[in-house]
Design a protein around this motif. Structure first.
Motif, PDB file in Angstrom:
ATOM      1  N   ARG A 278       0.838  -1.207   0.000  1.00  0.00           N
ATOM      2  CA  ARG A 278       0.000   0.000   0.000  1.00  0.00           C
ATOM      3  C   ARG A 278       0.868   1.250   0.000  1.00  0.00           C
ATOM      4  O   ARG A 278       0.445   2.321   0.423  1.00  0.00           O
TER       5      ARG A 278
ATOM      6  N   SER B 178      -1.649  -5.066   8.270  1.00  0.00           N
ATOM      7  CA  SER B 178      -2.445  -4.016   7.654  1.00  0.00           C
ATOM      8  C   SER B 178      -3.071  -4.422   6.322  1.00  0.00           C
ATOM      9  O   SER B 178      -3.693  -3.617   5.674  1.00  0.00           O
TER      10      SER B 178
ATOM     11  N   PHE C 280      -5.930  -5.785   4.383  1.00  0.00           N
ATOM     12  CA  PHE C 280      -7.317  -6.064   4.713  1.00  0.00           C
ATOM     13  C   PHE C 280      -8.047  -6.527   3.468  1.00  0.00           C
ATOM     14  O   PHE C 280      -7.595  -6.303   2.348  1.00  0.00           O
TER      15      PHE C 280
ATOM     16  N   GLU D 282     -11.709  -6.148   3.163  1.00  0.00           N
ATOM     17  CA  GLU D 282     -12.808  -5.234   2.817  1.00  0.00           C
ATOM     18  C   GLU D 282     -12.862  -4.104   3.829  1.00  0.00           C
ATOM     19  O   GLU D 282     -12.329  -4.213   4.935  1.00  0.00           O
ATOM     20  N   GLN D 283     -13.504  -3.031   3.430  1.00  0.00           N
ATOM     21  CA  GLN D 283     -13.645  -1.894   4.325  1.00  0.00           C
ATOM     22  C   GLN D 283     -15.122  -1.553   4.429  1.00  0.00           C
ATOM     23  O   GLN D 283     -15.788  -1.369   3.420  1.00  0.00           O
TER      24      GLN D 283
ATOM     25  N   ARG E 123     -11.700  -1.737   8.621  1.00  0.00           N
ATOM     26  CA  ARG E 123     -11.085  -2.659   7.672  1.00  0.00           C
ATOM     27  C   ARG E 123     -11.065  -4.050   8.268  1.00  0.00           C
ATOM     28  O   ARG E 123     -10.682  -4.216   9.431  1.00  0.00           O
TER      29      ARG E 123
ATOM     30  N   ARG F  93     -10.379  -8.332   7.930  1.00  0.00           N
ATOM     31  CA  ARG F  93      -9.800  -9.497   7.255  1.00  0.00           C
ATOM     32  C   ARG F  93     -10.441 -10.720   7.882  1.00  0.00           C
ATOM     33  O   ARG F  93     -10.383 -10.882   9.107  1.00  0.00           O
TER      34      ARG F  93
ATOM     35  N   ARG G  45      -9.943   3.526   9.460  1.00  0.00           N
ATOM     36  CA  ARG G  45      -9.506   4.734   8.765  1.00  0.00           C
ATOM     37  C   ARG G  45     -10.678   5.698   8.654  1.00  0.00           C
ATOM     38  O   ARG G  45     -11.794   5.262   8.388  1.00  0.00           O
TER      39      ARG G  45
ATOM     40  N   GLU H 215     -13.194   8.206   6.877  1.00  0.00           N
ATOM     41  CA  GLU H 215     -13.648   8.274   5.493  1.00  0.00           C
ATOM     42  C   GLU H 215     -13.931   9.713   5.088  1.00  0.00           C
ATOM     43  O   GLU H 215     -14.057  10.601   5.926  1.00  0.00           O
TER      44      GLU H 215
END
Lengths: 749, 583
Positions: free
Chosen positions: A130, A237, A239, A241-242, A259, A261, A269, A271
């Protein structure tokens, strides 16, 4: 304006940068230090483009377009230059993996060797996958490195909570420094030293704790590499889906992304979009993961047997609760929480009113901030205001509030305005985060502030006398009242001239206060004075509710309580209690039966006869009204912990256990429809949401923008009987709050 | 102190001041700038004062302590006026002779006077001394006439006359037009026409407007601005008031580097004096114009001389430059239109208004007008500040004024423009000194640093020195400059240590081009100049370092070799071997 980029013509208005224009045309220019929320910085020199007629290439991110400009973004010369610049950047950034021949084989074996003290290549870096730098390397097409590698860092720094800093991975893009200054106004970090020794650091190399850092995490969110990472999830870190939800930890209603897993939370995070627009705070950013899966969560119902709470099944617990409550029908008190969604509050309220015929239904938290001048009526509610409006104010009055902790997003808005030159008058007898920005500091607690406000109002009204045409309703009577009030307090009046001077030059003003300022016997008077000041100066009246749904809860409770309860003294002494709100100070006093709907083990639940595990905010869908008055809908981001159930399900279960005709409010839609049908202010706001505007709840009684009477001190106020004012961090006895509290103590040192 | 409420007050005061001095027959001028004080000018001053007191000659002999007059080589020195008898390299014991024979009797003390080295002829008067003879000292001459601590001295010699003229006889546009006709160009280095810059700032939308004097003089070996500020701060202040009037600014800043304590002291005092006289502040000289100045001290960063970094520093932020455009004229200090000029540029403005643009334009070449102060240092006999009309040749400066390189040495090159500048080889000594010619020859005028190099100078070592300086002084904001200067400095270090190979030279050249093209501000864009210009003219020296591990100038210690030995690294490496053998 007409410009040409790579032979393609763009007609544009305003003054965008070359980068904006190129993006509009779908032309990609690699960038590193650029961030759309921050002022262009032009330091990484990756986005250099050629402009016809200019000797040197210019950075696309910081160069405004000009009429007739001809830009070339991808000539071989520019591409070569970008490769060379990137080569230079990578000579200071561990980059062994970028040029490694075994790269592909390594991918397979990766999970085994990832954790390390100091990354020497991407494979060992927490930001692998990322990282913006990795993307740029691919985009620019760098194949090899030509300079000797220099490690700038000296290991990962872990002196501070939540955040790991690794200078060795830092490319000095300045995003963290800029977000800390431009957006958050904390100014905790800056560039230190010069030349090749420059790093991002703090004043005198102190810990972040000691330099005013509020751990909002904005720096971590904007870091393009692995230099700044969240410690708890440093190597977790990636993941799958969010999912979006509304944070329930304070009254701001931030939209956050959880996020996940494998269905389990990794990190959070912030938005984009209103109200928080990409910002969060220490609670939302760093502790929600801990909160959801905390070992102190109730995961199964519990029933007291032989004096001891033991885990049992839902059927068993509900039966026990049903038996106990049936005995005390009509003599049950219900304590709700302003942190719950509107639907949940409504369902619990309906259960209390229509099934239990409860002796009282009230909120655990003090909702005085949204009520005005009406000691018992609760008929007037503050009007809505938005974060955008707040950031337009040019002078701020903040009363008794550490805004960055209790209302971080309002804090961001205030910071933006302060950076643009707004002034701050801080009133309070404690120490506050914003102390260092205050132009005028008035040392007066809620009890003494009334004198200060009266003096201020008196000066303003007398000044305005001659040319104040079209005086709003109540002006004359207000002036009369002001004459009769006690004389100015000498300490505050010293600073009055300066404040009046500010108010004359700077409009609009914003008057920000929290529950602490309007609690106590002087509370209603303080609120009335503030309202009149806001009205007189055309300013914003900004109550800060500490709870996620404080505004919604006030409206719903008013509806539930509307004339429905016999209020005889005898009945006001409840025999049974349903405790759905947090109450750390709860002491069982004469109640024969207590049902706690709680999420975490704590003192209150320990005294209950039946504990029903409930969900917390990220596990439930529903509508919340934040401190702005904005209606927001949250979805469930994770499945509830263990066997925890939603409040509205529990309400329906209890109704069934009592054998009553169940109001069918179990599903969200049913609860919502019923609620909207019953509470007109919410229905009105919902009607508006269908248009383009944000759904804002309208304050009642403020439409005329008139003055309100200034009530006398409420001498009947009994501090012992009043609900103790809870700490804003005290979320459902939430344990990590302790950690945040210790942070605050550390900062005040 | 007088508060001047009307231009007439200023003239009256000037007249009174001129009358006061009639009795004094001769004045002994002690030049006590930073350079003079370092070599003992204050002791000379004390000795002279004691001697005058002893003889009771205080009513006939004046003692004036001024700033630097430029001939730094000869400090501590005095000039006896009005004859202009110059004595250099004095000791306190010489005071008696100076007072008795020269100041009282008008005779030259031969043993203290300068002699022409070749003929031994005594030259006592300033205008006969070769160092001064070829100069045209329109700015520096006032340094000998003014005690920087006294505004009265500046007013006596006609100070603030240009201000009266500007404020009361001319419009703002008129002042800009006058500067345009004079052809004044920025003395900070780039040579941008001053009137054009002022015009842009005047026309820019936005209020308030600010003006800045850039006195963050950071080039190693350059100290023109220091001398002007120390010796005659009011000239700069007067220039700034005029500039502010022309551009419509009401607030100005003088940004002095913190390493110039005497300049800070003198400028601060001068601002105070001007303010209490009504020359700064509201209603200057009774006009409707108001303007005030603030003194800001730099905190020791070379990059603060870059205009956008300097403005960041004034705003209280770290001195990081920012991308231009927008230029300061559009968006400068706190986002407002701002004009920023160098000390010498501001000091020229009162001269232009006082003596007229026609006079000023008559000095210099077609495109470069007026005089320019250079700080002549390095391998030259007479070091110091020299002020010459634009267009004189390098040869005139080095040989006629500077006295040439020391005996037995040959001129190798001249470095102009500081770290941003370049080296001109000995073959180009007949080049005329103006902005265009120097740029064409691969160097720049810069702010006026001029370092003379003889055959004992290693050009690779010189480039290494400058790159090391730039590596330390780069602000670290943009990647090409931060990393590039470090890598170039490392490569040059390897060359001077004899560990470089051919590939390193190629790498150095390509790095130099990248840093030059991709950097954010002037510092980075010119950081490669010391390398590029020495590579153009002295490539063979680089090759000698790399291929033969030999330093032709014998400077690089680790490559030093004796003539009868084949080139072999000694120095540190040899020492290490020796130690190893012993143990």
């Amino acid at each position: 304006m007409r410009i040409t980029i790579d032979g393609r013509v763009l007609e544009t208005s305003g003054a965008p940068t070359i980068l904006d224009a190129a993006r509009r045309l779908g032309i990609s220019i690699p960038t590193l230090c650029e961030h759309r929320r921050l002022v262009p910085y032009a330091a990484c020199r990756i986005c250099l483009v050629e402009i016809a007629g200019r000797k040197l290439p210019a950075p696309a991110c910081a160069t405004p377009v000009e009429e007739g400009m001809e830009v070339i973004t991808n000539s071989p010369k520019i591409q070569a230059l970008r490769r060379e610049v990137l080569d230079l950047i990578l000579s200071e950034h561990p980059s062994a993996c970028l040029i490694c021949l075994e790269k592909e084989n390594c991918e397979e074996a990766k999970s085994m060797i990832r954790k390390t003290g100091e990354p020497t290549g991407c494979i060992l870096c927490p930001a692998d996958g990322r990282c913006d730098l990795q993307k740029v390397v691919t985009e620019v097409g760098l194949k090899g490195l030509s300079h000797p590698m220099t490690y700038r860092g000296s290991g990962v720094r872990r002196d501070d909570p939540f955040i790991d800093r690794d200078d060795g991975l830092c490319i000095l893009c300045g995003r963290c420094v800029r977000v800390c200054h431009e957006i958050r106004g904390a100014d905790a970090i800056a560039f230190v030293a010069r030349g090749s020794r420059v790093t991002v650091g703090t004043s005198m190399g102190k810990r972040l704790l000691d330099v005013g850092c509020l751990f909002c995490g904005a720096c971590v969110d904007v870091c393009p590499t692995g230099a700044l990472t969240e410690r708890a999830v440093r190597y977790a870190s990636k993941f799958e889906e969010q999912r979006s939800f509304i944070c329930g930890l304070c009254g701001q209603g931030c939209r956050l992304g959880l996020r996940l897993r494998g269905g389990r939370p990794v990190d959070v995070r912030p938005e984009d979009g209103s109200p928080n627009d990409g910002q969060a705070c220490v609670k939302g950013r760093f502790v929600i993961g801990d909160l959801l899966g905390h070992p102190k969560r109730f995961v199964r119902p519990m029933v007291r047997r032989a004096g001891v709470l033991v885990e049992t099944s839902w059927e068993d617990a509900l039966a026990a609760a049903g038996r106990g409550l049936a005995e005390h029908k009509g003599k049950t008190a219900v304590v709700c929480s302003a942190r719950d969604s509107c639907e949940d509050l409504w369902a619990l309220g309906r259960l209390s009113r229509d099934v239990l015929h409860a002796s009282s239904v009230r909120l655990a938290e003090d909702s005085a901030a949204y009520l005005l001048g009406c000691p018992d009526g609760a008929e007037i509610y503050a009007p809505p205001m938005t974060v955008d409006e707040l950031s337009q104010a040019r002078i701020f009055f903040i009363f008794e509030e550490s805004l960055h902790l209790t209302a971080p997003i309002f804090g961001v808005a205030v910071n933006q305005a302060l950076l643009k030159g707004a002034k701050l008058v801080l009133v309070g007898d404690g120490e506050y985060c914003l102390d260092r920005y205050a132009a005028v500091r008035v040392k007066a607690g809620p009890a003494e502030a009334g004198g200060f406000l009266t003096s201020l109002l008196r000066v303003l009204i007398n000044k305005n006398n001659s040319h104040d045409r079209g005086r709003p309703a109540g002006f004359e009577s207000l002036r009369q009242v002001l004459r009769t009030l006690p004389p100015d307090s000498p300490t505050a009046s010293v600073k009055l001239d300066r404040i009046v001077g500010f108010l004359e030059k700077r409009r609009p003003a914003a008057f920000i206060f929290g529950p602490r300022f309007v609690a106590g016997p002087w509370g209603h008077r303080n609120a009335a004075l503030l309202w009149n000041l806001a009205g007189h100066t055309g300013g914003l009246y900004v109550p800060v509710g500490w709870e996620a749904n404080a505004r919604g809860a006030v409206e719903i409770m008013a509806e539930i309580n509307r004339g429905a309860f016999p209020r005889s003294a005898e009945l006001n002494k409840p025999r049974a209690l349903i405790l759905a709100g947090p109450d750390a100070a709860f002491k069982r006093a004469g109640e024969e039966f207590v049902v706690a709907l709680d999420a975490f083990h704590g003192d209150a639940a320990a005294q209950a006869d039946v504990v029903l595990p409930r969900t917390v905010f990220a596990e439930q869908e529903g509508m919340f009204v934040n401190a702005e008055g904005r209606l927001q809908f949250s979805s469930a981001a994770v499945t509830p912990a263990g066997e925890a159930r939603l409040i509205r399900s529990i309400a329906a279960d209890l109704a069934r256990a009592l054998g009553a005709g169940v109001p069918a409010l179990e599903t969200r839609d049913a609860a919502f429809k019923d609620l909207i049908g019953a509470v007109p202010s919410l229905a009105e706001a919902i009607r508006i949401v269908r248009g383009n505007r944000p759904a804002l709840i309208a304050g009642k009684g403020f439409a005329a923008k008139g003055f309100v009477d200034i009530p006398d001190l409420d001498m009947t106020f009994d501090p012992a009987a009043a609900f103790p004012l809870r700490d804003p961090d005290d979320y459902l006895n939430f344990p990590t709050a302790l950690e945040i509290k210790s942070l605050r103590t550390a900062r005040r040192r | 102190m007088n508060r001047l409420l009307h231009p007439g007050h200023l003239e009256d005061w000037r007249k009174r001041l001129m009358d006061e001095t009639v009795l004094i027959r001769r004045t002994i001028v002690v030049t006590a700038g930073t350079c003079g004080r370092a070599s003992g000018a204050l002791e000379i001053r004390d000795a002279l004062r004691a001697e005058i007191d002893r003889l009771g000659a205080g009513d006939r002999v004046g003692l004036l302590v001024t700033g630097c007059h430029g001939f730094c080589e000869m400090e501590p020195s005095v000039v006896v006026q009005p004859e202009g008898i110059f004595y250099g390299k004095l000791k306190p014991a010489d005071a008696a002779a100076i007072v008795k024979q020269t100041a009282l009797a008008g005779k030259v003390v031969e043993k203290l006077a300068c002699k022409i080295p070749t003929t031994g002829r005594v030259v006592a008067r300033l205008e006969q001394i070769p160092f001064f003879k070829k100069q045209m000292r329109v700015l520096l001459e006032n340094n000998l006439r003014v005690d920087p601590e006294k505004i009265e001295d500046y007013i006596r010699i006609g100070g603030y006359r240009a201000l009266t003229k500007g404020l009361f006889d001319m419009t703002s546009e008129g002042v800009i037009e006058e500067v345009r006709r004079a052809g004044l160009r920025g003395r900070g280095g780039a040579g941008f026409p001053t009137a054009v810059k002022w015009g842009l700032c005047r026309k820019a939308a936005g209020h308030p407007k600010y003006i800045i004097c850039n006195a963050d003089e950071g080039d190693p070996g350059a100290y023109m601005d220091r001398s002007l500020l120390e010796g005659n701060p009011h000239a700069v202040i007067e220039g700034m008031i005029l500039g502010a009037y022309a551009m419509g600014a009401n607030e100005g800043f003088i940004y002095v580097r913190g390493e110039y304590p005497l300049a800070v002291e003198n400028v601060g005092r001068a601002i105070e004096q001007a303010r209490s006289c009504g020359l700064l502040g509201p209603a200057i000289l009774g006009s409707e114009f108001h303007f005030d100045l603030q003194l800001i001290q730099g905190a020791g960063a070379f990059v603060s001389g870059e205009e956008t970094a300097l403005m960041a520093s004034i705003e209280g932020r770290k001195a990081f430059p920012r991308q231009r455009p927008p230029y300061p004229a559009e968006s400068g200090l706190w986002g407002k239109p701002t004009n920023i000029n160098n000390v010498e540029t501001w000091a020229n403005v009162p001269l232009i208004l006082d003596r007229g643009s026609a006079w000023y334009a008559s000095i210099g070449t077609e495109k470069s007008k007026g005089t320019k102060i250079f700080s002549l240092v390095g391998r030259v006999k007479n070091t110091g500040l020299v002020e010459v009309p634009m267009g004189v040749t390098l040869r005139e400066i080095i040989e006629d004024i500077g006295g040439g390189v020391p005996e037995g040495r040959t001129l190798k090159a001249v470095q102009t423009g500081g770290p941003s500048g370049g080296c001109l080889p000995a073959a180009s000594v007949d080049l005329a000194l103006d902005y265009e010619t120097l740029a064409k020859a691969g160097s720049i005028m810069g702010s006026g640093g001029m370092i003379v190099l003889d055959d004992r100078t290693c050009m690779v070592d010189l480039a290494r020195y400058y790159l090391h300086f730039l590596e330390e002084e780069s602000c670290g904001k943009c990647a090409p400059c931060r990393v590039g200067t470090r890598l170039m400095s490392e490569l040059l270090g390897r060359m001077t240590a004899g560990t470089a190979d051919e590939a390193d030279l190629a790498r150095l050249e390509s790095l130099a081009q990248t840093v030059k093209t991709a950097s954010l501000c002037g510092l980075g864009q010119t950081a490669a100049n010391p390398i590029l210009s020495t590579l153009t003219h002295f490539r063979s020296e680089y090759e000698a370092h790399i291929r033969e591990k030999r330093c032709p100038a014998g400077v690089c210690r680790e490559l030093a070799s004796s003539p009868d030995q084949p080139a072999r690294p000694i120095g540190r490496k040899a020492l290490k071997n020796k130690e190893r053998g012993r143990s």
